[in-house]
Motif scaffolding. Sequence first.
Motif, PDB file in Angstrom:
ATOM      1  N   ALA A  23      49.502  52.564  32.683  1.00  0.00           N
ATOM      2  CA  ALA A  23      49.084  51.665  32.079  1.00  0.00           C
ATOM      3  C   ALA A  23      49.587  50.065  32.467  1.00  0.00           C
ATOM      4  CB  ALA A  23      49.208  51.847  30.510  1.00  0.00           C
ATOM      5  N   ALA A  24      51.111  50.159  32.792  1.00  0.00           N
ATOM      6  CA  ALA A  24      51.636  48.981  33.100  1.00  0.00           C
ATOM      7  C   ALA A  24      50.875  48.295  34.298  1.00  0.00           C
ATOM      8  CB  ALA A  24      53.135  49.286  33.450  1.00  0.00           C
ATOM      9  N   ASP A  25      50.518  49.283  35.361  1.00  0.00           N
ATOM     10  CA  ASP A  25      50.037  48.581  36.600  1.00  0.00           C
ATOM     11  C   ASP A  25      48.777  47.962  36.235  1.00  0.00           C
ATOM     12  OD1 ASP A  25      49.445  48.404  39.156  1.00  0.00           O
ATOM     13  OD2 ASP A  25      48.785  50.402  39.968  1.00  0.00           O
ATOM     14  N   GLU A  26      47.868  48.720  35.191  1.00  0.00           N
ATOM     15  CA  GLU A  26      46.827  48.317  34.860  1.00  0.00           C
ATOM     16  C   GLU A  26      46.894  46.816  34.194  1.00  0.00           C
ATOM     17  OE1 GLU A  26      42.924  49.708  32.090  1.00  0.00           O
ATOM     18  OE2 GLU A  26      44.718  49.990  31.545  1.00  0.00           O
ATOM     19  N   GLN A  27      47.871  46.526  33.206  1.00  0.00           N
ATOM     20  CA  GLN A  27      48.369  45.323  32.650  1.00  0.00           C
ATOM     21  C   GLN A  27      48.380  44.401  33.849  1.00  0.00           C
ATOM     22  OE1 GLN A  27      47.845  44.094  29.435  1.00  0.00           O
ATOM     23  NE2 GLN A  27      46.980  46.241  29.424  1.00  0.00           N
ATOM     24  N   SER A  32      46.719  39.536  36.746  1.00  0.00           N
ATOM     25  CA  SER A  32      46.210  38.840  37.935  1.00  0.00           C
ATOM     26  C   SER A  32      44.890  38.498  37.992  1.00  0.00           C
ATOM     27  CB  SER A  32      46.593  39.960  39.138  1.00  0.00           C
ATOM     28  OG  SER A  32      45.886  39.386  40.649  1.00  0.00           O
ATOM     29  N   LEU A  33      43.879  39.456  37.627  1.00  0.00           N
ATOM     30  CA  LEU A  33      42.434  39.091  37.409  1.00  0.00           C
ATOM     31  C   LEU A  33      42.062  37.679  36.657  1.00  0.00           C
ATOM     32  CD1 LEU A  33      40.952  42.471  37.557  1.00  0.00           C
ATOM     33  CD2 LEU A  33      40.961  40.769  39.423  1.00  0.00           C
ATOM     34  N   CYS A  34      42.941  37.674  35.566  1.00  0.00           N
ATOM     35  CA  CYS A  34      42.615  36.458  34.622  1.00  0.00           C
ATOM     36  C   CYS A  34      43.366  35.192  35.096  1.00  0.00           C
ATOM     37  CB  CYS A  34      43.195  36.837  33.236  1.00  0.00           C
ATOM     38  SG  CYS A  34      42.434  38.136  32.493  1.00  0.00           S
ATOM     39  N   SER A  35      44.135  35.173  36.208  1.00  0.00           N
ATOM     40  CA  SER A  35      44.612  33.898  36.675  1.00  0.00           C
ATOM     41  C   SER A  35      44.428  33.561  38.138  1.00  0.00           C
ATOM     42  CB  SER A  35      46.175  34.172  36.591  1.00  0.00           C
ATOM     43  OG  SER A  35      46.697  35.311  37.286  1.00  0.00           O
ATOM     44  N   ALA A  36      43.138  33.971  38.648  1.00  0.00           N
ATOM     45  CA  ALA A  36      42.603  33.680  39.716  1.00  0.00           C
ATOM     46  C   ALA A  36      42.448  32.250  39.752  1.00  0.00           C
ATOM     47  CB  ALA A  36      41.239  34.657  40.015  1.00  0.00           C
ATOM     48  N   GLN A  37      42.877  31.676  41.121  1.00  0.00           N
ATOM     49  CA  GLN A  37      42.850  30.355  41.487  1.00  0.00           C
ATOM     50  C   GLN A  37      41.551  30.095  42.325  1.00  0.00           C
ATOM     51  OE1 GLN A  37      44.749  28.273  39.806  1.00  0.00           O
ATOM     52  NE2 GLN A  37      45.067  29.950  38.452  1.00  0.00           N
ATOM     53  N   ARG A  38      40.863  31.114  42.661  1.00  0.00           N
ATOM     54  CA  ARG A  38      39.769  31.139  43.592  1.00  0.00           C
ATOM     55  C   ARG A  38      38.759  32.085  43.377  1.00  0.00           C
ATOM     56  NH1 ARG A  38      39.728  35.388  46.925  1.00  0.00           N
ATOM     57  NH2 ARG A  38      41.608  36.402  47.131  1.00  0.00           N
ATOM     58  N   PRO A  39      37.326  31.857  43.583  1.00  0.00           N
ATOM     59  CA  PRO A  39      36.316  32.859  43.233  1.00  0.00           C
ATOM     60  C   PRO A  39      36.844  34.463  43.698  1.00  0.00           C
ATOM     61  CG  PRO A  39      35.295  31.013  44.419  1.00  0.00           C
ATOM     62  CD  PRO A  39      36.867  30.823  44.607  1.00  0.00           C
ATOM     63  N   THR A  40      36.761  35.215  42.832  1.00  0.00           N
ATOM     64  CA  THR A  40      37.621  36.466  43.096  1.00  0.00           C
ATOM     65  C   THR A  40      36.456  37.511  42.592  1.00  0.00           C
ATOM     66  OG1 THR A  40      39.829  35.741  42.710  1.00  0.00           O
ATOM     67  CG2 THR A  40      39.238  38.006  42.468  1.00  0.00           C
ATOM     68  N   VAL A  41      36.015  38.562  43.385  1.00  0.00           N
ATOM     69  CA  VAL A  41      34.782  39.586  43.208  1.00  0.00           C
ATOM     70  C   VAL A  41      35.969  40.763  42.720  1.00  0.00           C
ATOM     71  CG1 VAL A  41      33.347  40.709  44.155  1.00  0.00           C
ATOM     72  CG2 VAL A  41      33.289  38.533  44.598  1.00  0.00           C
ATOM     73  N   LEU A  42      35.311  41.417  41.779  1.00  0.00           N
ATOM     74  CA  LEU A  42      35.915  42.804  41.234  1.00  0.00           C
ATOM     75  C   LEU A  42      34.612  43.748  41.443  1.00  0.00           C
ATOM     76  CD1 LEU A  42      37.599  44.835  40.040  1.00  0.00           C
ATOM     77  CD2 LEU A  42      37.033  43.803  37.602  1.00  0.00           C
ATOM     78  N   GLY A  43      34.838  44.908  42.208  1.00  0.00           N
ATOM     79  CA  GLY A  43      33.924  45.828  41.990  1.00  0.00           C
ATOM     80  C   GLY A  43      34.446  47.037  41.850  1.00  0.00           C
ATOM     81  N   PHE A  44      33.513  48.158  41.614  1.00  0.00           N
ATOM     82  CA  PHE A  44      33.966  49.399  41.178  1.00  0.00           C
ATOM     83  C   PHE A  44      33.060  50.414  42.189  1.00  0.00           C
ATOM     84  CE2 PHE A  44      34.269  46.909  37.519  1.00  0.00           C
ATOM     85  CZ  PHE A  44      35.159  47.271  36.855  1.00  0.00           C
ATOM     86  N   VAL A  45      33.991  51.527  42.451  1.00  0.00           N
ATOM     87  CA  VAL A  45      33.447  52.299  43.641  1.00  0.00           C
ATOM     88  C   VAL A  45      33.409  53.762  42.940  1.00  0.00           C
ATOM     89  CG1 VAL A  45      33.739  53.313  46.022  1.00  0.00           C
ATOM     90  CG2 VAL A  45      34.458  51.174  45.442  1.00  0.00           C
ATOM     91  N   PRO A  87      44.884  60.193  42.475  1.00  0.00           N
ATOM     92  CA  PRO A  87      43.611  59.210  42.288  1.00  0.00           C
ATOM     93  C   PRO A  87      44.057  58.157  41.268  1.00  0.00           C
ATOM     94  CG  PRO A  87      43.350  61.049  41.010  1.00  0.00           C
ATOM     95  CD  PRO A  87      44.759  61.543  41.856  1.00  0.00           C
ATOM     96  N   GLY A  88      45.239  58.125  40.356  1.00  0.00           N
ATOM     97  CA  GLY A  88      45.531  57.145  39.303  1.00  0.00           C
ATOM     98  C   GLY A  88      44.467  57.236  38.294  1.00  0.00           C
ATOM     99  N   LEU A  89      44.531  56.019  37.537  1.00  0.00           N
ATOM    100  CA  LEU A  89      43.772  56.120  36.522  1.00  0.00           C
ATOM    101  C   LEU A  89      42.307  55.993  36.656  1.00  0.00           C
ATOM    102  CD1 LEU A  89      45.825  53.492  34.059  1.00  0.00           C
ATOM    103  CD2 LEU A  89      45.832  55.934  34.063  1.00  0.00           C
ATOM    104  N   ASN A  90      41.338  56.286  35.951  1.00  0.00           N
ATOM    105  CA  ASN A  90      39.853  56.210  35.963  1.00  0.00           C
ATOM    106  C   ASN A  90      39.516  54.829  35.568  1.00  0.00           C
ATOM    107  OD1 ASN A  90      37.410  56.534  36.308  1.00  0.00           O
ATOM    108  ND2 ASN A  90      36.801  57.779  34.584  1.00  0.00           N
TER     109      ASN A  90
END
Length: 253
Positions: A23-27, A32-45, A87-90
């Motif tokens: 959970a700490a890693d998720e936070q 990080s994703l909320c403070s992106a200073q450039r276009p950032t793409v998030l995908g799911f595999v 595998p870490g968190l789902n």
Amino acid sequence: MADQGWLQRWKTIMGRLRLVQDAADEQRLLASLCSAQRPTVLGFVNAHAMNLVAGKPDYCQALGAADVLLRDGAGMAILLRRLGSAPGLNMNGTDFIPKLLAAFNGRRVAFWGTREPFLSEAAQRCEVQYGVHAVSWHDGFAEVDTYLDLARQHQPALIVLGMGMPKQEQLAVRLAALDNPCLIVCGGAIVDFLGGKVTRAPHWVRRLNGEWVFRLLKEPKRLFTRYVVGNPLFLLRALRYARAPVHGVQRRS
């Protein structure tokens, strides 16, 4: 030769995977994703994505271009364990994207995907529930230039794409080329869930990794090939891939 081709493509995606350990890693990832200073793409595999990667080199290229790729689903957990990795968190999008929306409280968000009335309902619900400012919503069946124009016009801080694979990943590549620092999320059916078109499985089903069965029972015609054909195919490929040299995955961004 073609066989070796899909193995190489799987290697590419597995090498880009970002595993979230707790959970700490998720936070930390959320921040990080909320403070992106450039276009950032998030995908799911997930297993379906890996099946598409095996058969479509252009999709592999688009998916692999994402800045962050997260592990989604039990199939990918099986593959990672076969490779000797925890595998870490789902990090499935249906659970993680609402957390992103909450973190973007008060900011400009665009929803592109699905059809009306579910599209407008999703935008309205997110404004009420997460406090975001929905500045654009459009169905997921327009030409690419339509979405590029909308991005330029509204300049959202967060773009949620709910067009399904592979269109959303290909569009994300084009959106990332624009000069607008925003987070672009490839969300699959997320707009359908947010708009009430598709319902979630009960919590106990999700805990057993059985949500795909619930969805299949709800939409058997649409999802038969993806799950009934695709899941066994993925597992066969996973066994084959596991016999190839083991490839590393990212534990931290």
